[in-house]
Design an enzyme around this catalytic site. Structure first.
Site, PDB file in Angstrom:
ATOM      1  N   ASP A  34       1.159  -1.320  -0.174  1.00 51.65           N
ATOM      2  CA  ASP A  34       0.295   0.233  -0.349  1.00 51.65           C
ATOM      3  C   ASP A  34       1.083   0.985  -0.369  1.00 51.65           C
ATOM      4  O   ASP A  34       1.351   1.063   0.968  1.00 51.65           O
ATOM      5  CB  ASP A  34      -0.680   0.141   1.480  1.00 51.65           C
ATOM      6  N   GLU A  83      -6.081   3.755  -5.853  1.00 53.43           N
ATOM      7  CA  GLU A  83      -8.002   3.958  -5.411  1.00 53.43           C
ATOM      8  C   GLU A  83      -8.449   5.239  -5.512  1.00 53.43           C
ATOM      9  O   GLU A  83      -7.582   6.031  -5.235  1.00 53.43           O
ATOM     10  CB  GLU A  83      -8.128   3.380  -3.579  1.00 53.43           C
ATOM     11  N   ASP A  95     -11.600  -1.117   4.053  1.00 50.12           N
ATOM     12  CA  ASP A  95     -12.833   0.501   4.426  1.00 50.12           C
ATOM     13  C   ASP A  95     -14.428   0.063   4.137  1.00 50.12           C
ATOM     14  O   ASP A  95     -15.162   0.784   3.982  1.00 50.12           O
ATOM     15  CB  ASP A  95     -12.577   1.570   3.721  1.00 50.12           C
TER      16      ASP A  95
HETATM   17  C1  GLC Z   1      -8.289   5.023   1.874  1.00 48.53           C
HETATM   18  C2  GLC Z   1      -7.548   3.682   2.527  1.00 48.53           C
HETATM   19  C3  GLC Z   1      -8.348   4.121   4.102  1.00 48.53           C
HETATM   20  C4  GLC Z   1      -8.152   5.103   5.120  1.00 48.53           C
HETATM   21  C5  GLC Z   1      -7.515   6.571   3.924  1.00 48.53           C
HETATM   22  C6  GLC Z   1      -6.879   7.591   4.348  1.00 48.53           C
HETATM   23  O1  GLC Z   1      -9.415   5.381   1.944  1.00 48.53           O
HETATM   24  O2  GLC Z   1      -8.097   2.577   2.083  1.00 48.53           O
HETATM   25  O3  GLC Z   1      -7.950   2.941   5.068  1.00 48.53           O
HETATM   26  O4  GLC Z   1      -8.234   6.049   6.101  1.00 48.53           O
HETATM   27  O5  GLC Z   1      -7.980   6.260   2.700  1.00 48.53           O
HETATM   28  O6  GLC Z   1      -5.522   7.093   4.632  1.00 48.53           O
END
Ligand code: GLC
Ligand code: CA
Length: 541
Positions: free
Chosen positions: A100, A238, A313
Site C-alpha cells: 500500500d 484507489e 473500508d
Molecule cells: C484510504 C484507505 C483508508 C484510509 C484512507 C486515508 O481510503 O483505504 O483505510 O483511512 O485512505 O488514508
C-alpha cells in the site's frame, strides 16, 4: 486476433489487513510472521498476488494509513528482515506482493511534519499545506479539514484525521522524495502498489477541486516515468472520486498511468446521493447492474477494471449485498456475478469463507472514522439508535474483526484477547469448518478462479446484460469469437421463472446448487450458475 493478456489481468488478488489476519507472537495483533505461516492457505485458494495493507512505521491513528516512516516496518508487525523474508516466501510460492502506498498524506509524527511545524521558514514547511485562514473544506473523518497550529499561528490541511496532514504535491522536492520511496520498495523486489486515495494528489485547494484535480495527470505521468516505466509490476489506484470516463482514460493501455483503479460507483448505491456514506438507502438492483454495465463497457476496449465488492473500508459483502439466511449461497452468488466480469478479481480476507459484519456495542468499535462520525451525528441531534444503524451497515470495523481460522478461543487468530473483538459467530463460521464442508465457500471460490483462468472468454469477452430491468435477477452474457458464457445470479429469496430458452445449448460449468434446466428456467433463491458454449454464438441471434 487475441489481445495480449498481461499477468496482472489474469491475477487473483488477495487483500490482507495485517492487524487482523494472524497473530504469531500472541500479543493480540496480527503480524508478518502470522501472514508467513498462512501462505499455504492463500496459495490453495488460487491467489496470484497479495496486497498487503500498510505495515510501515506508524502511530496507528488510522491503522497504519498514517505513516511516520516509509522505509521501516512497524515493530507491532515485525522487522525489516521478517518483511524481506515474507517477500521472498511469497515469491517462492510463485505469488507476488503489492504494498500500500499512502502518499496523499503522512502521519503528523513523520519527521517531515515535525520539521515543518517548527517555523514558517523551515525547509520542510512547504511539504505540507498551510494557510492563515481555513476554507470550508471538511475532513472525510468529520469536522474541518484544517487544524490550527499554535507555534506558527497557521492552519494545516488534512483531508483525513488531524494526525494525517496532507502532503503538498505541488512541491517538486517533495515529489522527488516520494518517487525515491517508491523506487526503494520496488528495488527491494515487491511487485507493485495499491495507491491509497491517489485521486487526491492533484488537488487545488483554492478552487476546492479535490478528487481528480488539475494536476493529477501530470503527477501520475511523472510517477510513471520515474518509478513504474520499464518495470514488470502492477499498479492499482484507489480513486473514490473518479468518474467512470476518467477511469478509462487513466488505465488506457496505450498510455497507462496505472494498470487499473478502484472506482467507487457501484458501492455508493446504498447511500443517499450527496449525503455521504452513512445516510442509508436501499440498494436498487437495476441501478447496481447498470453501473456495472457502464463500467464494463467503458473500460472494455482500452482500460482495465478491478473487480471488488469489499475491502478494509467497506462492510462485508455478504452482509451488505447478500442475505445472511442464505449466507453460503449468497456469498457464492456475489462472487460469481462479480468475478465473471472483465477485470482483475480482488478478494478481501475472510470473504472466501463468507465472514459477516458485526453489531457491537459502541465501546467495542476502534475505527477513527466511525467514532468521529458518531460524535458528530450525536451533536447534530441524531439518536444513538439511528447512528448505530449506520455503523452496523457501513462501519469499517465490520471487515476488520480478526480472521476466523477455527473454533478455538479467539477463532485461532491469537491465543490472547485481540485488539478488536472476534465476531461471536466464529464457532459457526471459520476456515477450518468451511474447508471440510461439501458446500464449502472456499472451494467454490477456488473452482471459480480456476474456471476463469481456463476459458479465454473471461479475458476479453464482451458484456451484455440480459433482462436489464429485472429487479431481482442479475444475468449477463459474455462473448468472444467462439465462446460464450451466461452468468446467472439471483438476489431473491423466492423462486423466479425466467425465459432463457435461447441459451438451452449452454452447459453448466459451475453453480451453487443443482443445475437448472434452461429450457424451463426456474431460478431458486440466491442461485448462481455459469453456463458455457463453444459453438459460434452468432448463430443464435
Ligand atoms: C484510504 C484507505 C483508508 C484510509 C484512507 C486515508 O481510503 O483505504 O483505510 O483511512 O485512505 O488514508
Ligand atoms: Ca502479533
Amino acid at each position: 486476433m487475441e489481445k495480449k493478456v498481461d499477468w496482472w489481468k489474469k491475477a487473483i488478488v488477495y487483500q490482507i489487513y495485517p492487524l487482523s489476519f494472524k497473530d504469531s507472537n500472541q500479543d493480540g495483533i496480527g503480524d508478518l510472521n502470522g501472514i508467513n505461516s498462512q501462505l499455504g492457505y492463500i496459495k490453495n485458494l488460487g491467489v496470484d498476488v497479495i496486497w498487503l495493507s500498510p505495515v510501515y512505521q506508524s502511530p496507528m491513528d488510522d491503522n497504519g494509513y498514517d505513516i511516520s516512516d516509509y522505509l521501516s516496518i512497524n515493530p507491532i508487525f515485525g522487522t525489516m528482515e521478517e518483511m524481506e523474508n515474507l517477500i521472498s516466501n511469497i515469491h517462492k510460492r510463485d505469488m507476488k506482493i503489492i504494498m500500500d502506498l499512502v502518499v496523499n498524506h503522512t502521519s503528523d509524527e513523520h519527521q517531515w511534519f515535525i520539521e515543518a511545524k517548527k517555523s514558517k521558514k523551515n525547509p520542510f514547511r512547504d511539504y505540507y499545506i498551510w494557510r492563515d485562514q481555513p476554507n470550508q473544506i471538511e475532513s472525510v473523518f468529520s469536522g474541518p479539514a484544517w487544524t490550527y497550529d499554535e507555534t506558527t499561528n497557521q492552519y494545516y490541511f488534512h483531508l483525513f484525521s488531524k494526525k494525517q496532514p496532507d502532503l503538498n504535491w505541488q512541491n517538486t522536492e517533495l515529489r522527488t522524495k516520494v518517487y525515491r520511496i517508491i523506487n526503494y520498495w520496488l528495488d527491494k523486489g515487491i511487485d507493485g502498489f495499491r495507491l491509497d486515495v491517489i485521486d487526491l494528489i492533484g488537488k487545488d485547494i483554492e478552487s476546492m477541486k479535490l478528487s481528480d484535480g488539475p494536476y493529477l495527470n501530470q503527477y501520475l505521468e511523472e510517477m510513471y516515468h520515474y518509478c513504474f516505466k520499464g518495470r514488470d509490476i502492477m499498479t492499482v489506484g484507489e480513486m473514490p472520486g473518479l468518474s467512470i470516463e476518467r477511469a478509462s482514460e487513466i488505465t488506457n493501455q496505450e498510455k497507462p498511468l496505472l494498470n487499473m483503479i478502484f472506482q467507487f460507483s457501484h458501492i455508493s448505491l446504498d447511500e443517499q446521493p450527496g449525503q455521504g456514506k452513512w445516510v442509508l438507502k436501499k440498494l436498487n438492483l437495476v441501478e447496481f447492474k447498470s453501473v456495472f454495465e457502464k463500467l464494463q463497457k467503458a473500460l472494455f476496449e482500452k482500460g482495465w477494471n478491478s473487480l471488488f465488492l469489499t475491502n478494509h473500508d467497506q462492510p462485508r459483502a455478504v452482509s451488505r449485498f447478500g442475505n445472511l439466511s442464505y449466507r453460503k449461497k449468497s456469498s457464492k452468488m456475489l462472487a460469481t456475478i462479480l468475478y465473471c466480469m472483465q477485470g482483475t478479481p480482488y478478494v478481501y480476507q475472510g470473504e472466501e469463507i463468507g465472514m459477516t459484519g458485526v453489531k457491537y456495542k459502541l465501546s467495542q468499535y476502534k475505527d477513527i472514522e466511525t467514532l468521529n462520525m458518531y460524535n458528530e451525528y450525536l451533536k447534530k441531534g441524531l439518536s444513538h439508535e439511528k447512528i448505530m444503524e449506520s455503523i452496523y451497515a457501513k462501519g469499517r470495523d465490520n471487515s476488520r474483526t480478526p480472521f476466523q481460522w477455527d473454533d478455538t478461543a479467539y477463532a485461532g487468530f491469537s491465543k490472547v484477547e485481540p485488539w478488536i473483538d472476534v465476531n461471536p459467530n466464529y464457532l459457526e463460521i471459520n476456515a477450518k469448518k468451511d474447508l471440510k464442508e461439501d458446500d464449502s465457500i472456499f472451494n467454490y471460490f477456488k473452482e471459480l478462479f480456476s474456471i476463469r483462468k481456463k476459458y479465454q472468454v473471461f479475458d476479453y469477452g464482451s458484456f451484455e446484460l440480459i433482462y436489464p430491468d429485472h429487479s431481482q435477477l442479475f444475468i449477463y452474457q459474455r462473448t468472444n469469437q467462439n465462446e460464450s458464457i451466461l452468468v446467472i445470479g439471483s438476489f431473491s429469496d423466492k423462486e423466479i421463472e425466467v425465459d432463457l430458452l435461447k441459451y438451452e445449448k449452454y452447459h453448466c460449468l459451475l453453480s451453487n446448487e443443482d443445475t437448472i434446466n434452461l429450457k424451463h428456467a426456474v431460478i431458486p433463491p440466491y442461485y448462481c450458475g455459469i453456463y458455457y458454449t463453444k459453438e459460434n454464438h452468432y448463430a443464435n441471434h
